[in-house]
Design a protein around this motif. Structure first.
Motif, PDB file in Angstrom:
ATOM      1  N   ASP A   1       0.690  -0.877   0.117  1.00  5.64           N
ATOM      2  CA  ASP A   1      -0.049  -0.525  -0.260  1.00  5.64           C
ATOM      3  C   ASP A   1       0.380   0.524  -0.014  1.00  5.64           C
ATOM      4  O   ASP A   1       0.595   2.482  -0.999  1.00  5.64           O
ATOM      5  CB  ASP A   1      -1.112   0.007   0.516  1.00  5.64           C
ATOM      6  N   HIS A   2       1.669   1.399   0.353  1.00  2.65           N
ATOM      7  CA  HIS A   2       3.017   2.075   0.788  1.00  2.65           C
ATOM      8  C   HIS A   2       3.827   2.769  -1.248  1.00  2.65           C
ATOM      9  O   HIS A   2       3.243   3.810  -0.372  1.00  2.65           O
ATOM     10  CB  HIS A   2       4.069   2.076   1.422  1.00  2.65           C
TER      11      HIS A   2
ATOM     12  N   PHE B   1       0.211   4.011  -2.372  1.00  2.13           N
ATOM     13  CA  PHE B   1       0.600   5.858  -2.231  1.00  2.13           C
ATOM     14  C   PHE B   1       0.875   6.876  -2.915  1.00  2.13           C
ATOM     15  O   PHE B   1       1.149   7.663  -3.350  1.00  2.13           O
ATOM     16  CB  PHE B   1       0.353   6.230  -1.013  1.00  2.13           C
TER      17      PHE B   1
ATOM     18  N   LEU C   1      -7.557   8.236  -3.876  1.00  2.00           N
ATOM     19  CA  LEU C   1      -6.294   8.020  -3.048  1.00  2.00           C
ATOM     20  C   LEU C   1      -7.295   8.327  -1.972  1.00  2.00           C
ATOM     21  O   LEU C   1      -6.545   7.894  -1.128  1.00  2.00           O
ATOM     22  CB  LEU C   1      -4.800   9.121  -3.249  1.00  2.00           C
TER      23      LEU C   1
ATOM     24  N   HIS D   1      -6.330   5.680   1.551  1.00  2.00           N
ATOM     25  CA  HIS D   1      -5.839   6.778   2.891  1.00  2.00           C
ATOM     26  C   HIS D   1      -6.758   6.066   4.016  1.00  2.00           C
ATOM     27  O   HIS D   1      -5.936   5.799   4.850  1.00  2.00           O
ATOM     28  CB  HIS D   1      -6.084   7.957   2.136  1.00  2.00           C
TER      29      HIS D   1
ATOM     30  N   HIS E   1      -6.981   1.992   3.784  1.00  2.43           N
ATOM     31  CA  HIS E   1      -5.348   1.738   4.595  1.00  2.43           C
ATOM     32  C   HIS E   1      -5.131   1.873   6.312  1.00  2.43           C
ATOM     33  O   HIS E   1      -5.011   1.236   7.315  1.00  2.43           O
ATOM     34  CB  HIS E   1      -4.317   1.760   4.046  1.00  2.43           C
ATOM     35  N   ALA E   2      -5.784   3.047   6.946  1.00  5.70           N
ATOM     36  CA  ALA E   2      -5.449   3.731   8.108  1.00  5.70           C
ATOM     37  C   ALA E   2      -6.832   3.653   9.068  1.00  5.70           C
ATOM     38  O   ALA E   2      -6.068   2.891  10.276  1.00  5.70           O
ATOM     39  CB  ALA E   2      -6.038   4.980   8.197  1.00  5.70           C
TER      40      ALA E   2
ATOM     41  N   HIS F   1      -1.900   9.683  10.547  1.00  6.81           N
ATOM     42  CA  HIS F   1      -3.480   9.278   9.861  1.00  6.81           C
ATOM     43  C   HIS F   1      -4.005  10.681   9.728  1.00  6.81           C
ATOM     44  O   HIS F   1      -4.435  10.703   8.355  1.00  6.81           O
ATOM     45  CB  HIS F   1      -4.366   7.894  10.349  1.00  6.81           C
TER      46      HIS F   1
ATOM     47  N   GLY G   1      -2.632  13.096   7.783  1.00  2.00           N
ATOM     48  CA  GLY G   1      -3.117  12.846   6.344  1.00  2.00           C
ATOM     49  C   GLY G   1      -4.591  12.903   5.808  1.00  2.00           C
ATOM     50  O   GLY G   1      -5.071  14.323   5.023  1.00  2.00           O
ATOM     51  N   HIS G   2      -5.525  12.620   6.707  1.00  3.84           N
ATOM     52  CA  HIS G   2      -6.499  12.646   6.361  1.00  3.84           C
ATOM     53  C   HIS G   2      -6.612  14.662   6.145  1.00  3.84           C
ATOM     54  O   HIS G   2      -7.599  14.596   5.546  1.00  3.84           O
ATOM     55  CB  HIS G   2      -8.122  12.046   7.330  1.00  3.84           C
TER      56      HIS G   2
ATOM     57  N   MET H   1      -5.992  15.592   2.910  1.00  5.23           N
ATOM     58  CA  MET H   1      -6.373  15.166   1.762  1.00  5.23           C
ATOM     59  C   MET H   1      -7.569  15.339   1.857  1.00  5.23           C
ATOM     60  O   MET H   1      -8.757  15.390   0.899  1.00  5.23           O
ATOM     61  CB  MET H   1      -6.468  13.385   1.998  1.00  5.23           C
TER      62      MET H   1
ATOM     63  N   LEU I   1       2.147  13.270   3.818  1.00  6.14           N
ATOM     64  CA  LEU I   1       2.314  10.982   3.658  1.00  6.14           C
ATOM     65  C   LEU I   1       3.630  10.698   3.889  1.00  6.14           C
ATOM     66  O   LEU I   1       4.030   9.759   4.200  1.00  6.14           O
ATOM     67  CB  LEU I   1       1.511  11.186   2.181  1.00  6.14           C
TER      68      LEU I   1
END
Length: 187
Positions: free
Chosen positions: A22-23, A26, A47, A51, A54-55, A84, A87-88, A91, A116
């Protein structure tokens, strides 16, 4: 808000390998998001879905199990959750922009990439390395199944929907996972 971009649907494997796969996804999606000739709208939706899925899978299954097995500390797990949330939040800023051909979009993508990339590097060093050293292959495979079940279920539930990400960011703010020092210094 499903996406035609393939996010992979593995069904088994060692959780470390699955997380690393997954990384790499990304990183590829971020390259596409920076590319002005790509379908940036489709990429940002893909994405976002990856994201969140995965998180959520890491926070529900991986981090708690690694804490119970003493492979990582409570602080490392909490820090991963904070990253996370950051990142959210980044995003969400990318998703909320109407156009994908503006300086504002490029700036939001740069902020997302910074958050990220930092998280991927730190997680690989402080969470995945200890898991490699401390956890048996059998447990890593069982954990991989739990991770994938949650990840794929999240993707099926359209977890990258902008309203869902707004809810996740609002919950993270309420839980104190997002640092508001930047806002405080402007007051």
């Amino acid at each position: 808000m499903s996406t035609p971009i393939d996010l992979g649907r593995p069904v088994s494997g060692n959780v470390i390998d699955l997380i690393l796969d997954d990384h790499r996804r990304f990183e590829a999606l971020m390259r596409d998001l920076r590319d002005s000739t790509s379908d940036r709208d489709g990429v940002r939706k893909a994405l976002a879905a990856l994201h969140v899925a995965h998180a959520e899978a890491e926070e529900k299954h991986v981090y708690p199990q690694l804490r119970r097995k003493d492979a990582i500390t409570e602080h490392e797990a909490e820090h991963g959750e904070e990253e996370h949330a950051e990142g959210h939040e980044a995003m969400l800023k990318v998703l909320e922009l109407k156009g994908t051909d503006t300086q504002a979009f490029d700036d939001a993508v740069e902020e997302l990439a910074t958050a990220l990339n930092h998280h991927l590097t730190e997680e690989e060093l402080t969470i995945l390395n200890p898991a490699r050293e401390e956890i048996s292959e059998e447990v890593l495979v069982r954990l991989g199944e739990a991770f994938l079940t949650e990840r794929n279920s999240q993707l099926d539930a359209d977890c990258g929907d902008i309203d869902n990400i707004r809810r996740i960011v609002a919950a993270a703010e309420r839980e104190g996972l997002l640092d508001d020092d930047d806002e405080d210094s402007e007051d």
